[in-house]
Design a protein around this motif. Sequence first.
Motif, PDB file in Angstrom:
ATOM      1  N   LYS A  12      12.557 -10.692 -64.876  1.00  0.00           N
ATOM      2  CA  LYS A  12      13.387 -11.861 -65.189  1.00  0.00           C
ATOM      3  C   LYS A  12      14.683 -11.838 -64.377  1.00  0.00           C
ATOM      4  CE  LYS A  12      11.866 -13.416 -69.689  1.00  0.00           C
ATOM      5  NZ  LYS A  12      12.279 -13.806 -71.036  1.00  0.00           N
ATOM      6  N   LEU A  13      15.269 -10.665 -64.210  1.00  0.00           N
ATOM      7  CA  LEU A  13      16.481 -10.547 -63.403  1.00  0.00           C
ATOM      8  C   LEU A  13      16.193 -10.938 -61.953  1.00  0.00           C
ATOM      9  CD1 LEU A  13      19.451  -9.747 -63.155  1.00  0.00           C
ATOM     10  CD2 LEU A  13      18.684  -7.389 -62.751  1.00  0.00           C
ATOM     11  N   TRP A  14      15.058 -10.479 -61.425  1.00  0.00           N
ATOM     12  CA  TRP A  14      14.679 -10.819 -60.059  1.00  0.00           C
ATOM     13  C   TRP A  14      14.483 -12.331 -59.907  1.00  0.00           C
ATOM     14  CZ3 TRP A  14      15.245  -9.026 -55.490  1.00  0.00           C
ATOM     15  CH2 TRP A  14      14.518  -9.566 -54.427  1.00  0.00           C
ATOM     16  N   VAL A  15      13.806 -12.944 -60.872  1.00  0.00           N
ATOM     17  CA  VAL A  15      13.594 -14.393 -60.838  1.00  0.00           C
ATOM     18  C   VAL A  15      14.934 -15.122 -60.911  1.00  0.00           C
ATOM     19  CG1 VAL A  15      12.639 -16.345 -62.155  1.00  0.00           C
ATOM     20  CG2 VAL A  15      11.229 -14.337 -61.709  1.00  0.00           C
ATOM     21  N   LEU A  16      15.850 -14.645 -61.747  1.00  0.00           N
ATOM     22  CA  LEU A  16      17.184 -15.247 -61.839  1.00  0.00           C
ATOM     23  C   LEU A  16      17.870 -15.229 -60.473  1.00  0.00           C
ATOM     24  CD1 LEU A  16      19.684 -16.294 -63.467  1.00  0.00           C
ATOM     25  CD2 LEU A  16      20.291 -13.888 -63.765  1.00  0.00           C
ATOM     26  N   LEU A  17      17.814 -14.099 -59.801  1.00  0.00           N
ATOM     27  CA  LEU A  17      18.432 -13.995 -58.470  1.00  0.00           C
ATOM     28  C   LEU A  17      17.745 -14.918 -57.465  1.00  0.00           C
ATOM     29  CD1 LEU A  17      19.013 -10.138 -58.325  1.00  0.00           C
ATOM     30  CD2 LEU A  17      20.748 -11.927 -58.622  1.00  0.00           C
ATOM     31  N   GLU A  18      16.412 -14.964 -57.487  1.00  0.00           N
ATOM     32  CA  GLU A  18      15.673 -15.846 -56.574  1.00  0.00           C
ATOM     33  C   GLU A  18      16.060 -17.305 -56.773  1.00  0.00           C
ATOM     34  OE1 GLU A  18      11.551 -15.088 -57.476  1.00  0.00           O
ATOM     35  OE2 GLU A  18      11.299 -13.948 -55.625  1.00  0.00           O
ATOM     36  N   VAL A  19      16.062 -17.740 -58.029  1.00  0.00           N
ATOM     37  CA  VAL A  19      16.363 -19.141 -58.335  1.00  0.00           C
ATOM     38  C   VAL A  19      17.813 -19.455 -57.983  1.00  0.00           C
ATOM     39  CG1 VAL A  19      16.527 -20.855 -60.192  1.00  0.00           C
ATOM     40  CG2 VAL A  19      14.551 -19.327 -60.077  1.00  0.00           C
ATOM     41  N   ALA A  20      18.733 -18.541 -58.286  1.00  0.00           N
ATOM     42  CA  ALA A  20      20.150 -18.766 -57.964  1.00  0.00           C
ATOM     43  C   ALA A  20      20.344 -18.926 -56.460  1.00  0.00           C
ATOM     44  CB  ALA A  20      21.006 -17.625 -58.506  1.00  0.00           C
ATOM     45  N   VAL A  21      19.731 -18.049 -55.684  1.00  0.00           N
ATOM     46  CA  VAL A  21      19.849 -18.152 -54.224  1.00  0.00           C
ATOM     47  C   VAL A  21      19.224 -19.461 -53.734  1.00  0.00           C
ATOM     48  CG1 VAL A  21      19.055 -17.148 -52.040  1.00  0.00           C
ATOM     49  CG2 VAL A  21      20.038 -15.677 -53.815  1.00  0.00           C
ATOM     50  N   HIS A  22      18.066 -19.799 -54.249  1.00  0.00           N
ATOM     51  CA  HIS A  22      17.388 -21.049 -53.873  1.00  0.00           C
ATOM     52  C   HIS A  22      18.288 -22.260 -54.126  1.00  0.00           C
ATOM     53  CE1 HIS A  22      14.220 -24.127 -53.730  1.00  0.00           C
ATOM     54  NE2 HIS A  22      14.710 -24.540 -54.886  1.00  0.00           N
ATOM     55  N   VAL A  23      18.888 -22.311 -55.295  1.00  0.00           N
ATOM     56  CA  VAL A  23      19.720 -23.460 -55.667  1.00  0.00           C
ATOM     57  C   VAL A  23      21.002 -23.490 -54.832  1.00  0.00           C
ATOM     58  CG1 VAL A  23      21.088 -24.477 -57.537  1.00  0.00           C
ATOM     59  CG2 VAL A  23      18.751 -23.711 -57.973  1.00  0.00           C
ATOM     60  N   VAL A  24      21.644 -22.348 -54.649  1.00  0.00           N
ATOM     61  CA  VAL A  24      22.892 -22.316 -53.869  1.00  0.00           C
ATOM     62  C   VAL A  24      22.627 -22.717 -52.415  1.00  0.00           C
ATOM     63  CG1 VAL A  24      24.678 -20.786 -52.935  1.00  0.00           C
ATOM     64  CG2 VAL A  24      24.090 -20.680 -55.358  1.00  0.00           C
ATOM     65  N   VAL A  25      21.605 -22.136 -51.810  1.00  0.00           N
ATOM     66  CA  VAL A  25      21.281 -22.478 -50.416  1.00  0.00           C
ATOM     67  C   VAL A  25      20.885 -23.952 -50.321  1.00  0.00           C
ATOM     68  CG1 VAL A  25      19.638 -22.060 -48.526  1.00  0.00           C
ATOM     69  CG2 VAL A  25      20.679 -20.132 -49.735  1.00  0.00           C
ATOM     70  N   GLY A  26      20.075 -24.409 -51.252  1.00  0.00           N
ATOM     71  CA  GLY A  26      19.664 -25.814 -51.248  1.00  0.00           C
ATOM     72  C   GLY A  26      20.840 -26.757 -51.386  1.00  0.00           C
ATOM     73  N   LYS A  27      21.766 -26.434 -52.279  1.00  0.00           N
ATOM     74  CA  LYS A  27      22.951 -27.276 -52.490  1.00  0.00           C
ATOM     75  C   LYS A  27      23.817 -27.315 -51.235  1.00  0.00           C
ATOM     76  CE  LYS A  27      25.030 -29.501 -55.765  1.00  0.00           C
ATOM     77  NZ  LYS A  27      24.541 -30.814 -56.146  1.00  0.00           N
ATOM     78  N   VAL A  28      24.017 -26.160 -50.614  1.00  0.00           N
ATOM     79  CA  VAL A  28      24.814 -26.105 -49.387  1.00  0.00           C
ATOM     80  C   VAL A  28      24.152 -26.939 -48.291  1.00  0.00           C
ATOM     81  CG1 VAL A  28      25.586 -24.577 -47.520  1.00  0.00           C
ATOM     82  CG2 VAL A  28      25.929 -23.912 -49.911  1.00  0.00           C
ATOM     83  N   LEU A  29      22.837 -26.787 -48.123  1.00  0.00           N
ATOM     84  CA  LEU A  29      22.130 -27.575 -47.108  1.00  0.00           C
ATOM     85  C   LEU A  29      22.179 -29.064 -47.424  1.00  0.00           C
ATOM     86  CD1 LEU A  29      19.010 -25.308 -46.464  1.00  0.00           C
ATOM     87  CD2 LEU A  29      20.993 -25.652 -44.971  1.00  0.00           C
ATOM     88  N   LEU A  30      22.083 -29.412 -48.709  1.00  0.00           N
ATOM     89  CA  LEU A  30      22.152 -30.823 -49.112  1.00  0.00           C
ATOM     90  C   LEU A  30      23.524 -31.417 -48.794  1.00  0.00           C
ATOM     91  CD1 LEU A  30      20.515 -33.087 -50.511  1.00  0.00           C
ATOM     92  CD2 LEU A  30      21.411 -32.284 -52.679  1.00  0.00           C
ATOM     93  N   ILE A  31      24.558 -30.613 -48.920  1.00  0.00           N
ATOM     94  CA  ILE A  31      25.914 -31.087 -48.608  1.00  0.00           C
ATOM     95  C   ILE A  31      26.131 -31.173 -47.097  1.00  0.00           C
ATOM     96  CG2 ILE A  31      28.362 -30.453 -48.720  1.00  0.00           C
ATOM     97  CD1 ILE A  31      27.712 -29.266 -51.545  1.00  0.00           C
ATOM     98  N   LEU A  32      25.690 -30.139 -46.376  1.00  0.00           N
ATOM     99  CA  LEU A  32      25.934 -30.087 -44.933  1.00  0.00           C
ATOM    100  C   LEU A  32      25.004 -30.995 -44.124  1.00  0.00           C
ATOM    101  CD1 LEU A  32      26.512 -26.251 -44.419  1.00  0.00           C
ATOM    102  CD2 LEU A  32      28.237 -28.071 -44.539  1.00  0.00           C
ATOM    103  N   PHE A  33      23.754 -31.087 -44.557  1.00  0.00           N
ATOM    104  CA  PHE A  33      22.751 -31.843 -43.802  1.00  0.00           C
ATOM    105  C   PHE A  33      21.972 -32.780 -44.718  1.00  0.00           C
ATOM    106  CE2 PHE A  33      23.135 -27.498 -42.067  1.00  0.00           C
ATOM    107  CZ  PHE A  33      23.700 -27.796 -40.825  1.00  0.00           C
ATOM    108  N   PRO A  34      22.629 -33.755 -45.350  1.00  0.00           N
ATOM    109  CA  PRO A  34      21.942 -34.583 -46.346  1.00  0.00           C
ATOM    110  C   PRO A  34      20.737 -35.357 -45.790  1.00  0.00           C
ATOM    111  CG  PRO A  34      24.093 -35.499 -45.791  1.00  0.00           C
ATOM    112  CD  PRO A  34      24.005 -34.162 -45.144  1.00  0.00           C
ATOM    113  N   ASP A  35      20.840 -35.878 -44.576  1.00  0.00           N
ATOM    114  CA  ASP A  35      19.726 -36.647 -44.023  1.00  0.00           C
ATOM    115  C   ASP A  35      18.512 -35.766 -43.752  1.00  0.00           C
ATOM    116  OD1 ASP A  35      21.179 -38.991 -44.163  1.00  0.00           O
ATOM    117  OD2 ASP A  35      21.948 -38.807 -42.111  1.00  0.00           O
TER     118      ASP A  35
END
Length: 161
Positions: A12-35
């Motif tokens: 569960k801890l590993w999944v938490l880290l995976e999901v957190a990284v996925h969401v943070v990276v996705g959010k950053v990419l969505l902000i920097l490269f929305p199109d």
Amino acid sequence: MGLPQSGLWVKKLWVLLEVAVHVVVGKVLLILFPDRVKRNILAMGEKTGMTRNPHFSHDNWIPTFFSTQYFWFILKVRWQRLEDMTELGGLAPNCPVVRLSGQRCNIWDFMQANRPLVLNFGSCTPSFMFKFDQFKRLIEDFSSIADFLIIYIEEAHASGK
């Protein structure tokens, strides 16, 4: 059924880290490269047929990708999958469900004699609604030999309206 408790918290801890990284990276990419992110998400929608739905509106759900609600939904689903395991040809987990009336029961409560029970999991997403007529045709064609149950799941991309 399920994983031994001793190793479950590590997974569960590993999944938490995976999901957190996925969401943070996705959010950053969505902000920097929305199109670019929008094009990638729409390309995934093309593969599933979602974008062929005439009621599809990417503006309604793309902004919810990588949100806090998205994070908690994905985390909950991934954690649940660690515990809900079954074997090929085995019985489905007897998960709790709630009827439209509000009555609580379990999936196995819908099984009748030796008839197969076909489970369709989904929510009011464009791809699910687009294929709903096909599912209704399956029910019409096979209701004499099988039972069907639609299980509405929580939406990962519910709009905040």
